[in-house]
Motif scaffolding. Structure first.
Motif, short mmCIF file in Angstrom:
data_model
loop_
_atom_site.label_atom_id
_atom_site.label_comp_id
_atom_site.label_asym_id
_atom_site.label_seq_id
_atom_site.Cartn_x
_atom_site.Cartn_y
_atom_site.Cartn_z
N GLY A 1 -12.01 6.42 47.87
CA GLY A 1 -11.76 7.64 48.64
C GLY A 1 -12.83 8.68 48.42
N ALA A 2 -12.99 9.57 49.39
CA ALA A 2 -13.99 10.63 49.27
C ALA A 2 -13.52 11.89 49.99
CB ALA A 2 -15.32 10.18 49.87
N PHE A 3 -13.99 13.00 49.49
CA PHE A 3 -13.84 14.29 50.17
C PHE A 3 -15.16 15.03 49.98
CE2 PHE A 3 -10.45 17.68 51.26
CZ PHE A 3 -11.38 18.45 51.96
N ASP A 4 -15.94 15.08 51.03
CA ASP A 4 -17.26 15.72 51.01
C ASP A 4 -17.29 16.84 52.05
OD1 ASP A 4 -18.06 13.54 49.41
OD2 ASP A 4 -18.84 12.44 51.14
N PHE A 5 -17.98 17.89 51.74
CA PHE A 5 -18.29 18.89 52.76
C PHE A 5 -19.52 19.65 52.34
CE2 PHE A 5 -16.82 23.08 51.14
CZ PHE A 5 -16.17 22.67 49.99
N TYR A 6 -20.00 20.48 53.23
CA TYR A 6 -21.25 21.18 53.02
C TYR A 6 -20.96 22.66 52.84
CZ TYR A 6 -25.97 22.76 53.95
OH TYR A 6 -27.19 23.35 53.84
N LEU A 7 -21.34 23.20 51.68
CA LEU A 7 -21.18 24.64 51.46
C LEU A 7 -22.43 25.34 51.99
CD1 LEU A 7 -19.70 25.38 47.91
CD2 LEU A 7 -18.82 26.11 50.11
N PRO A 8 -22.31 26.17 52.99
CA PRO A 8 -23.49 26.74 53.64
C PRO A 8 -24.26 27.72 52.76
CG PRO A 8 -21.49 27.67 54.55
CD PRO A 8 -21.05 26.60 53.60
N VAL B 1 -12.55 19.33 45.39
CA VAL B 1 -12.13 18.33 46.38
C VAL B 1 -12.07 16.89 45.84
CG1 VAL B 1 -12.61 19.56 48.52
CG2 VAL B 1 -14.50 18.43 47.33
N GLY B 2 -12.78 16.63 44.72
CA GLY B 2 -12.67 15.29 44.13
C GLY B 2 -11.26 14.99 43.65
N VAL B 3 -10.51 16.08 43.34
CA VAL B 3 -9.13 15.88 42.88
C VAL B 3 -8.24 15.29 43.99
CG1 VAL B 3 -9.16 17.57 41.02
CG2 VAL B 3 -8.59 18.32 43.34
N TYR B 4 -8.69 15.35 45.24
CA TYR B 4 -7.88 14.74 46.31
C TYR B 4 -7.89 13.21 46.20
CZ TYR B 4 -7.10 19.16 48.76
OH TYR B 4 -6.68 20.42 49.10
N PRO B 5 -9.06 12.55 46.27
CA PRO B 5 -9.02 11.09 46.09
C PRO B 5 -8.53 10.69 44.71
CG PRO B 5 -11.31 11.87 46.24
CD PRO B 5 -10.43 13.02 46.63
#
Ligand SMILES: NC(=O)c1ccc[n+]([C@@H]2O[C@H](COP(=O)([O-])OP(=O)(O)OC[C@H]3O[C@@H](n4cnc5c(N)ncnc54)[C@H](OP(=O)(O)O)[C@@H]3O)[C@@H](O)[C@H]2O)c1
Length: 334
Positions: free
Chosen positions: A151-158, A183-187
């Motif tokens: 699993g992954a949770f990635d996003f871009y902090l502007p 967000v790593g705590v989600y997967p």
């Protein structure tokens, strides 16, 4: 008491998800907001049509005006204000991660026991029908024996949120920043949900950004009988989430396991020797479940769906992953 009077403890961005959920619930009402700054609290109350504003968290907790608070503070303040709320006789729904040390999470659990208040970690996705159905399919053996969860949770902090005068709390080391905590705590928690507990060992790798926090984190977690989970999280990648659960009979793929479940989500089961099949899931507003769960716990005395033992294990596993990344070694938990 037939309706829970909710207060928002801070004017956090994430309140935007909770406000409609509380308002959509049948047994809750939003009555107050508190901010460190009274002018900010008043402006926020006016914008969101919240009856009462407090210029201090303590003031709201001691006012007698609220039965429960939603805590959307930066991570390093979760434990302190959860404990203060419970000691003031106020129930707590606290954002993830509930704490960033085991000492803090143990103090929260002790306060819950001593005060009799309800305390729950706000992992909203765990209450969604898609997650519950995934658990049923996995635990009922539809996938055969489960060997791997990815699993992954990635996003871009502007860039705009990386400037000193507008720094995102996720980038501040002393605030419990870092992409694994955020967000790593989600997967991580999804794997723990499927495998039924914390791993036996973990191996973590991180890239620390100029911010001083992990901006990319990859973790591997080992369970009994050689079962494995692989998780990834990032602040430096275009938005992407998924979970895959792989068993001896096939693979379950969730295109949106954590956020955005209200639109365009697809859950697919691919048997080992047949075509992929889309599995339909009942609709439910993403943040409503955790609010209703609090109402059931407070008003009916029901146990919270997400236990504090699970919450403690989330923190324990994340800490072990950070330790592994720091020491470049495999860490044994059990
Ligand atoms: N479940 C989810 O979907 C989800 C999504 C996003 C975030 N979260 C979690 O929610 C929490 C808050 O995230 P967010 O993005 O909403 O944060 P945010 O917008 O930065 O809000 C944090 C709030 O905390 C208060 N605060 C108190 N001390 C502070 C300090 N030293 N520095 C900055 N703010 C301080 C501020 O409110 P006042 O100025 O009004 O006091 C601020 O508005 C985090 O724990 C995060 O992991 C969960």
């Amino acid at each position: 008491m037939t309706k829970i009077r909710w207060g928002l403890l801070s004017t956090a961005n994430i309140n935007r998800a909770l406000i409609p959920a509380i308002r959509a619930s049948t047994r809750g009402e939003l009555v107050a907001v508190a901010s460190r700054d009274i002018a900010k609290a008043e402006a926020y109350a006016q914008k969101w049509e919240i009856p009462q504003a407090f210029g201090g968290y303590e003031d709201m907790l001691q006012s007698g005006a609220v039965d429960a608070v939603y805590i959307g503070l930066p991570n390093h303040l979760h434990a302190k204000w959860s404990i203060e709320a419970m000691q003031a006789g106020v129930h707590v729904l606290c954002e993830k991660p509930c704490a960033t040390s085991l000492e803090e999470v143990d103090a929260m659990i002790a306060a819950r026991r001593e005060t009799g208040m309800v305390l729950a970690e706000a992992f909203m996705y765990r209450h969604h029908p898609q997650t519950k159905l995934t658990g049923e399919l996995a635990h009922a053996g539809r996938l055969g024996e489960i060997t791997l969860v990815r699993g992954a949770f990635d996003f871009y902090l502007p860039e705009t949120q990386r400037q000193p005068d507008n720094i995102n709390v996720r980038l501040v080391p002393e605030y419990g920043g870092g992409c694994l905590w955020d967000v790593g705590v989600y997967p991580l928690s999804f794997a723990q949900f499927i495998f039924g507990g914390p791993p036996k060992w973990v191996l973590g790798t991180q890239q620390i950004g100029v911010s001083g926090v992990d901006e990319i984190f990859a973790g591997q977690m080992g369970y009994a009988d050689g079962k494995i989970a692989q998780i990834a999280s990032s602040f430096a990648t275009p938005f992407h989430t998924f979970v895959e659960i792989i068993g001896t009979e096939g693979r379950l793929h969730l295109s949106k396991p954590f956020v955005g479940l209200d639109e365009g989500r697809v859950m697919t089961f691919t048997p080992k020797d047949g075509p992929a099949e889309v599995i339909s899931v009942p609709e439910k507003a993403l943040y409503l479940g955790e609010v209703e769960d609090m109402h059931a716990a407070i008003l009916d005395g029901a146990p919270n769906y997400l236990t504090l033992e699970e919450t403690r294990n989330h923190v324990k596993t994340a800490l072990a992953l950070y330790e592994s990344a720091k020491t470049k070694s495999l860490i044994q938990l059990l």
